[in-house]
Enzyme design. Structure first.
Site, PDB file in Angstrom:
ATOM      1  N   GLU A 166       1.011  -1.656   0.014  1.00  0.00           N
ATOM      2  CA  GLU A 166       0.131  -0.113  -0.258  1.00  0.00           C
ATOM      3  C   GLU A 166       0.656   1.396   0.145  1.00  0.00           C
ATOM      4  OE1 GLU A 166      -4.082  -0.509   2.396  1.00  0.00           O
ATOM      5  OE2 GLU A 166      -2.707  -1.927   3.149  1.00  0.00           O
ATOM      6  N   HIS A 193      -9.232   9.256   3.364  1.00  0.00           N
ATOM      7  CA  HIS A 193      -8.827   8.216   2.101  1.00  0.00           C
ATOM      8  C   HIS A 193      -8.893   8.576   0.715  1.00  0.00           C
ATOM      9  CE1 HIS A 193      -8.086   4.343   0.934  1.00  0.00           C
ATOM     10  NE2 HIS A 193      -7.673   4.007   1.801  1.00  0.00           N
ATOM     11  N   ARG A 244      -0.750   8.832   1.456  1.00  0.00           N
ATOM     12  CA  ARG A 244      -2.963   9.039   1.499  1.00  0.00           C
ATOM     13  C   ARG A 244      -2.589  10.848   1.282  1.00  0.00           C
ATOM     14  NH1 ARG A 244      -5.402   4.618   5.825  1.00  0.00           N
ATOM     15  NH2 ARG A 244      -4.712   3.094   3.968  1.00  0.00           N
ATOM     16  N   HIS A 302     -11.388   9.166   7.000  1.00  0.00           N
ATOM     17  CA  HIS A 302     -10.900   7.828   7.489  1.00  0.00           C
ATOM     18  C   HIS A 302     -10.902   7.062   8.375  1.00  0.00           C
ATOM     19  CE1 HIS A 302     -10.097   3.639   5.968  1.00  0.00           C
ATOM     20  NE2 HIS A 302      -8.388   4.415   6.125  1.00  0.00           N
ATOM     21  N   ARG A 326      -1.029   9.170   8.891  1.00  0.00           N
ATOM     22  CA  ARG A 326      -0.953   7.702   9.231  1.00  0.00           C
ATOM     23  C   ARG A 326      -0.758   7.000   7.893  1.00  0.00           C
ATOM     24  NH1 ARG A 326      -5.115   2.575   9.212  1.00  0.00           N
ATOM     25  NH2 ARG A 326      -6.063   4.269   8.092  1.00  0.00           N
TER      26      ARG A 326
HETATM   27  C1  SIN Z   1      -7.061   0.688   2.549  1.00  0.00           C
HETATM   28  O1  SIN Z   1      -7.781  -0.968   2.496  1.00  0.00           O
HETATM   29  O2  SIN Z   1      -7.150   1.167   1.572  1.00  0.00           O
HETATM   30  C2  SIN Z   1      -7.378   0.370   3.645  1.00  0.00           C
HETATM   31  C3  SIN Z   1      -6.393   0.635   4.863  1.00  0.00           C
HETATM   32  C4  SIN Z   1      -6.489   1.160   6.264  1.00  0.00           C
HETATM   33  O3  SIN Z   1      -6.452   2.684   6.146  1.00  0.00           O
HETATM   34  O4  SIN Z   1      -4.728   0.740   6.903  1.00  0.00           O
END
Ligand code: SIN
Length: 520
Positions: free
Chosen positions: A114, A242, A289, A351, A386
């Protein structure tokens, strides 16, 4: 005393704390305001949980956490989580719960990647990791003889010695928490639950925003309650957005499209099919993010479109899409969208709250006998932004520490008799009134306390929320206590906490971006 430990909230943080204490022989009451055990943020987590990927080390994870937050995370928490977190994933999720994390054809663990992670290290169960973890926790807590599970019970106030003791002498001693006044929704009564220690694990405040990845239950209950009790709250302006929520003209239909989708190769494109993230950051679609979310916002401002798109087709085969993201695929089919053929319309949405009730590395707050864990707490791990998939990891790490601390500190406990709760139970005001007021909160946070903020807008929002607060007090006096009124009170108070923190902090960092026009 009704129990040794009262735990409020049954997501991963609350359930793991309850289980670890019950396993050591403590009597735990675990409360959830929901009628079912599924109304948690944990159940909505898609992407997964950070573990140790191939070529990984605690130092690499620590560095990624610090980089994602632009250096604003508390170093001691980042180090603690980077070292202890993956060990607890093994102990608690693999060995105690037996979570069936995905593996490849050769039986090796399969890792997602991610944004802002330097390597693949995210364990997952397809794209519904949190739901599976929550189901397994629910089975454990329901079966444990020392966990008394109470669903449909909403805490309305912490029993704080200096406010609620009958005996005035308590006003002159350090404040401590003796449990909570709780609203039993089925019996329609308010009862005190006394506990030697109380743990708040109530999650965040996403529901105060128009677009949000959380459920409608995310009304900031624990935060508002803790603030009223005199707990220290910090970093409340750091609300993480998010980048990719499914865009619908009905905000309540929107839901999370995991960052893992980009990790597996999906690209953000504008309404004309042009990729744009390379203009904003060298990591492109996998930038931190806050940067991706603001980039989308800027694109929307310049094109005047309502959404951008996340394109998987041509980047992953239809078979791979269906096998890797079955939850998202099925959910979007219900919205008549086939993601093997069509790009997904997306917008950023609230989020995760990076701030919260300030705790030390054992989850202790500034109030005696009160602990906080999970999203409601601020351990400093997330700083101003985060790192993806660290929230379940943080919850696991600090639940373990809280349980350890409580088990070790069995001092004598005596509390005096307390004042009864004075308010009466009533029927909620009409739905249209409650929803109208909630929409006022959500509209104003979205517009003025969102991705890009400035003093004038924040001051305006503050005035609106103060006015709304007066209206809610009047409604509460007239109608009495109901879940609806309590949630609305907490939403307005939470919106004020975020707005006032955002007003106080003129320095942009991570999720908090101030774009005040130059003075003069
Ligand atoms: C996601 O799956 O994008 C969310 C994961 C997260 O917010 O830690």
């Amino acid at each position: 005393m009704d129990c040794d430990v009262l735990v409020v909230g049954n997501g991963i943080a609350g359930s793991v704390t309850a289980l670890l204490l019950a396993e050591q022989g403590f009597r735990v009451i675990l409360l959830t305001k929901g009628e079912t055990l599924e109304e948690t943020n944990t159940a909505k987590a898609q992407g997964g949980i950070v573990f140790r990927g191939p070529g990984d080390s605690p130092t690499k994870l620590y560095e990624d956490i610090m980089r994602a937050s632009s250096g604003s995370s508390a170093k001691h928490s980042a180090l603690l989580v980077a070292r202890l977190g993956p060990i607890l994933v093994k102990k608690i999720l693999f060995e105690y719960l037996n979570v069936p994390f995905d593996r490849d054809g050769e039986g090796n663990l399969d890792f997602f990647r991610e944004g802002a992670h330097s390597l693949r290290r995210i364990l997952h169960v397809k794209d519904y990791t949190g739901r599976i973890i929550q189901e397994m926790l629910n089975q454990k807590v329901s079966a444990h003889p020392l966990v008394e599970l109470k669903s449909g019970f909403m805490s309305l106030e912490l029993i704080i010695s200096s406010f609620y003791a009958q005996d005035h002498a308590w006003r002159y001693k350090p404040r401590e928490c003796w449990g909570a006044y709780v609203f039993d929704r089925k019996k329609r009564e308010i009862i005190p639950i006394f506990a030697r220690n109380t743990v708040l694990a109530t999650g965040g405040l996403n529901a105060i925003y128009e677009y949000s990845s959380g459920g409608p239950w995310n009304t900031g209950d624990g935060l508002a309650m803790a603030a009223r009790a005199g707990a220290h709250l910090v970093n409340m302006e750091y609300v993480q957005f998010h980048p990719t929520l499914f865009y619908s003209t009905h905000p309540s239909d929107s839901f999370l499209i995991s960052e893992a989708v980009r990790g597996e190769g999906a690209e953000l494109i504008d309404h004309q099919g042009r990729p744009f993230m390379h203009k904003y950051h060298p990591l492109g679609d996998l930038a931190p993010r806050d940067i991706v979310a603001r980039a989308i916002f800027r694109e929307l401002q310049s094109t005047r479109e309502k959404c951008v798109y996340l394109d998987l087709c041509g980047r992953l085969s239809p078979e791979k899409i269906k096998a890797t993201f079955p939850g998202i695929y099925e959910e979007l089919l219900r919205h008549n969208l086939d993601i093997t053929k069509d790009p997904i319309p997306v917008v950023p949405g609230a989020h995760f709250l990076c701030g919260g009730i300030l705790t030390d590395s054992w989850g202790r707050t500034n109030l005696g006998r009160l602990y906080a864990v999970g999203e409601v707490a601020c351990t400093g791990l997330h700083g101003a932004n985060r790192l993806a998939s660290t929230s379940l990891l943080e919850a696991l790490t600090f639940s373990y520490r809280v349980a350890h601390r409580i088990a070790k500190s069995q001092d004598g406990f005596s509390c005096s008799s307390i004042l009864p709760w004075e308010e009466k139970i009533g029927d909620p005001p009409p739905v249209s009134v409650i929803e109208g007021l909630k929409d006022m909160v959500k509209g104003n946070t979205w517009k003025y306390v969102g991705l890009i903020r400035h003093r004038q807008g924040l001051s305006h929002a503050r005035e609106v929320f103060l006015q709304l607060y007066k209206e809610v007090v009047t409604l509460r006096d007239r109608h009495g206590i109901s879940k609806e009124i309590l949630e609305l009170t907490n939403m307005v108070e939470s919106a004020l906490l975020v707005t006032e923190s955002a007003l106080r902090n003129s320095r942009s960092c991570g999720t908090h971006f101030r774009a005040d026009p130059p003075e003069g």
